[in-house]
Scaffold this motif. Structure first.
Motif, PDB file in Angstrom:
ATOM      1  N   LYS A  19      -9.758   3.097 -33.430  1.00 22.91           N
ATOM      2  CA  LYS A  19      -9.577   3.072 -34.887  1.00 22.91           C
ATOM      3  C   LYS A  19     -10.789   2.569 -35.654  1.00 22.91           C
ATOM      4  O   LYS A  19     -10.833   2.676 -36.870  1.00 22.91           O
ATOM      5  CB  LYS A  19      -8.358   2.230 -35.238  1.00 22.91           C
ATOM      6  CG  LYS A  19      -7.068   2.800 -34.660  1.00 22.91           C
ATOM      7  CD  LYS A  19      -5.903   1.923 -34.978  1.00 22.91           C
ATOM      8  CE  LYS A  19      -4.636   2.474 -34.323  1.00 22.91           C
ATOM      9  NZ  LYS A  19      -3.498   1.583 -34.490  1.00 22.91           N
ATOM     10  N   GLY A  20     -11.742   1.960 -34.954  1.00 25.27           N
ATOM     11  CA  GLY A  20     -12.956   1.528 -35.625  1.00 25.27           C
ATOM     12  C   GLY A  20     -13.055   0.031 -35.815  1.00 25.27           C
ATOM     13  O   GLY A  20     -12.104  -0.725 -35.578  1.00 25.27           O
ATOM     14  N   LYS A  21     -14.223  -0.382 -36.266  1.00 26.16           N
ATOM     15  CA  LYS A  21     -14.534  -1.802 -36.405  1.00 26.16           C
ATOM     16  C   LYS A  21     -13.717  -2.443 -37.531  1.00 26.16           C
ATOM     17  O   LYS A  21     -13.263  -3.580 -37.394  1.00 26.16           O
ATOM     18  CB  LYS A  21     -16.028  -1.974 -36.682  1.00 26.16           C
ATOM     19  CG  LYS A  21     -16.476  -3.413 -36.756  1.00 26.16           C
ATOM     20  CD  LYS A  21     -17.967  -3.532 -36.929  1.00 26.16           C
ATOM     21  CE  LYS A  21     -18.388  -4.975 -37.016  1.00 26.16           C
ATOM     22  NZ  LYS A  21     -19.840  -5.114 -37.164  1.00 26.16           N
ATOM     23  N   GLU A  22     -13.532  -1.731 -38.636  1.00 30.63           N
ATOM     24  CA  GLU A  22     -12.806  -2.302 -39.767  1.00 30.63           C
ATOM     25  C   GLU A  22     -11.379  -2.678 -39.372  1.00 30.63           C
ATOM     26  O   GLU A  22     -10.874  -3.743 -39.743  1.00 30.63           O
ATOM     27  CB  GLU A  22     -12.790  -1.327 -40.952  1.00 30.63           C
ATOM     28  CG  GLU A  22     -14.140  -1.165 -41.632  1.00 30.63           C
ATOM     29  CD  GLU A  22     -15.099  -0.277 -40.848  1.00 30.63           C
ATOM     30  OE1 GLU A  22     -14.626   0.540 -40.022  1.00 30.63           O
ATOM     31  OE2 GLU A  22     -16.318  -0.411 -41.035  1.00 30.63           O
ATOM     32  N   THR A  23     -10.721  -1.807 -38.614  1.00 30.59           N
ATOM     33  CA  THR A  23      -9.362  -2.093 -38.162  1.00 30.59           C
ATOM     34  C   THR A  23      -9.352  -3.259 -37.187  1.00 30.59           C
ATOM     35  O   THR A  23      -8.435  -4.100 -37.215  1.00 30.59           O
ATOM     36  CB  THR A  23      -8.748  -0.841 -37.496  1.00 30.59           C
ATOM     37  OG1 THR A  23      -8.949   0.287 -38.340  1.00 30.59           O
ATOM     38  CG2 THR A  23      -7.275  -1.018 -37.250  1.00 30.59           C
ATOM     39  N   LEU A  57     -18.972   1.873 -28.033  1.00 32.59           N
ATOM     40  CA  LEU A  57     -17.628   1.530 -27.595  1.00 32.59           C
ATOM     41  C   LEU A  57     -17.682   0.343 -26.641  1.00 32.59           C
ATOM     42  O   LEU A  57     -18.711   0.097 -26.007  1.00 32.59           O
ATOM     43  CB  LEU A  57     -16.966   2.707 -26.866  1.00 32.59           C
ATOM     44  CG  LEU A  57     -16.755   4.004 -27.640  1.00 32.59           C
ATOM     45  CD1 LEU A  57     -16.276   5.094 -26.697  1.00 32.59           C
ATOM     46  CD2 LEU A  57     -15.770   3.802 -28.772  1.00 32.59           C
ATOM     47  N   TYR A  58     -16.552  -0.360 -26.531  1.00 35.76           N
ATOM     48  CA  TYR A  58     -16.427  -1.414 -25.528  1.00 35.76           C
ATOM     49  C   TYR A  58     -15.887  -0.804 -24.240  1.00 35.76           C
ATOM     50  O   TYR A  58     -15.058   0.105 -24.267  1.00 35.76           O
ATOM     51  CB  TYR A  58     -15.476  -2.517 -25.998  1.00 35.76           C
ATOM     52  CG  TYR A  58     -16.084  -3.410 -27.038  1.00 35.76           C
ATOM     53  CD1 TYR A  58     -16.955  -4.413 -26.676  1.00 35.76           C
ATOM     54  CD2 TYR A  58     -15.788  -3.240 -28.383  1.00 35.76           C
ATOM     55  CE1 TYR A  58     -17.526  -5.234 -27.629  1.00 35.76           C
ATOM     56  CE2 TYR A  58     -16.348  -4.048 -29.336  1.00 35.76           C
ATOM     57  CZ  TYR A  58     -17.217  -5.047 -28.960  1.00 35.76           C
ATOM     58  OH  TYR A  58     -17.786  -5.857 -29.904  1.00 35.76           O
ATOM     59  N   LYS A  59     -16.376  -1.286 -23.120  1.00 35.61           N
ATOM     60  CA  LYS A  59     -15.886  -0.823 -21.824  1.00 35.61           C
ATOM     61  C   LYS A  59     -16.087  -1.932 -20.798  1.00 35.61           C
ATOM     62  O   LYS A  59     -16.773  -2.923 -21.065  1.00 35.61           O
ATOM     63  CB  LYS A  59     -16.598   0.458 -21.389  1.00 35.61           C
ATOM     64  CG  LYS A  59     -18.087   0.299 -21.158  1.00 35.61           C
ATOM     65  CD  LYS A  59     -18.706   1.595 -20.695  1.00 35.61           C
ATOM     66  CE  LYS A  59     -20.136   1.360 -20.261  1.00 35.61           C
ATOM     67  NZ  LYS A  59     -20.705   2.533 -19.655  1.00 35.61           N
ATOM     68  N   HIS A  60     -15.486  -1.757 -19.625  1.00 37.58           N
ATOM     69  CA  HIS A  60     -15.638  -2.731 -18.548  1.00 37.58           C
ATOM     70  C   HIS A  60     -17.039  -2.611 -17.955  1.00 37.58           C
ATOM     71  O   HIS A  60     -17.612  -1.524 -17.882  1.00 37.58           O
ATOM     72  CB  HIS A  60     -14.593  -2.500 -17.448  1.00 37.58           C
ATOM     73  CG  HIS A  60     -13.208  -2.850 -17.864  1.00 37.58           C
ATOM     74  ND1 HIS A  60     -12.762  -4.151 -17.935  1.00 37.58           N
ATOM     75  CD2 HIS A  60     -12.162  -2.083 -18.259  1.00 37.58           C
ATOM     76  CE1 HIS A  60     -11.508  -4.170 -18.340  1.00 37.58           C
ATOM     77  NE2 HIS A  60     -11.117  -2.928 -18.550  1.00 37.58           N
TER      78      HIS A  60
END
Length: 144
Positions: A19-23, A57-60
Motif C-alpha cells: 500500500k505504500g509508505k504513507e499507509t 521494498l522490504y524483504k528478508h
C-alpha cells in the motif's frame, strides 16, 4: 513502556510493500503510537528484514547465499589472475621494479623537496638556505 509493545512486523512490511509508505506511516502512528522511523529502527534491530533499494521494498535478508558460498583456497587465489575490462593499471612505478629502483625514486622525491629550500653555488662554494621559507613551511634548521 514503548519497548514492551508487541509489534507485528510482518503486517508492517506487507502494508509498506503493498500500500505504500504513507499507509505504513499511518499504521505505525495509529496502531503502535510510534513514528515510522522508530518502528523501522525496531524492525531492523529485531528482525531479518532489510530494504531493497532497487525494488523499493522490504524483504528478508538472503542468509542462504552467504552460507552456501564457496570460498577459494589460498592456492586458487594465488594462481587466478582476474582482469577487469576497461580498467587500466594506475600510473606509477612498474610492479617489476627492483628495490634499488624504488629507493632511488624515493631519494629523488626527497631531493626535490630539499631543492625548494637549498641551493648550491659552485663558483663561490656556498650553500644557500632559504630559512624564511623553511620556517614558513614548519621546518627547523640545526647548524652543526
Amino acid at each position: 513502556m514503548k519497548n514492551s509493545i508487541a509489534i507485528d512486523f510482518d503486517e508492517f512490511v506487507n502494508t509498506f510493500n503493498e500500500k505504500g509508505k504513507e499507509t505504513a506511516i499511518i499504521l505505525a502512528r495509529e496502531k503502535y503510537n510510534l513514528s515510522f522511523q522508530q518502528l523501522k529502527r525496531r524492525m531492523f534491530n529485531s528482525t531479518d528484514y532489510c530494504f531493497d533499494r532497487s525494488l523499493r521494498l522490504y524483504k528478508h535478508r538472503d542468509n542462504n547465499n552467504m552460507d552456501n558460498a564457496e570460498f577459494m583456497s589460498i592456492d586458487e587465489l594465488e594462481n587466478k589472475k582476474t582482469t577487469i575490462k576497461g580498467v587500466e593499471p594506475l600510473p606509477g612505478p612498474n610492479l617489476n621494479l627492483s628495490f634499488d629502483d624504488l629507493v632511488k625514486d624515493l631519494i629523488k622525491d626527497r631531493l626535490l623537496i630539499l631543492n625548494k629550500y637549498v641551493t648550491i653555488d659552485n663558483e663561490s662554494k656556498q650553500l644557500i638556505i632559504n630559512t624564511k621559507k623553511l620556517k614558513y613551511d614548519g621546518f627547523g634548521l640545526n647548524i652543526i
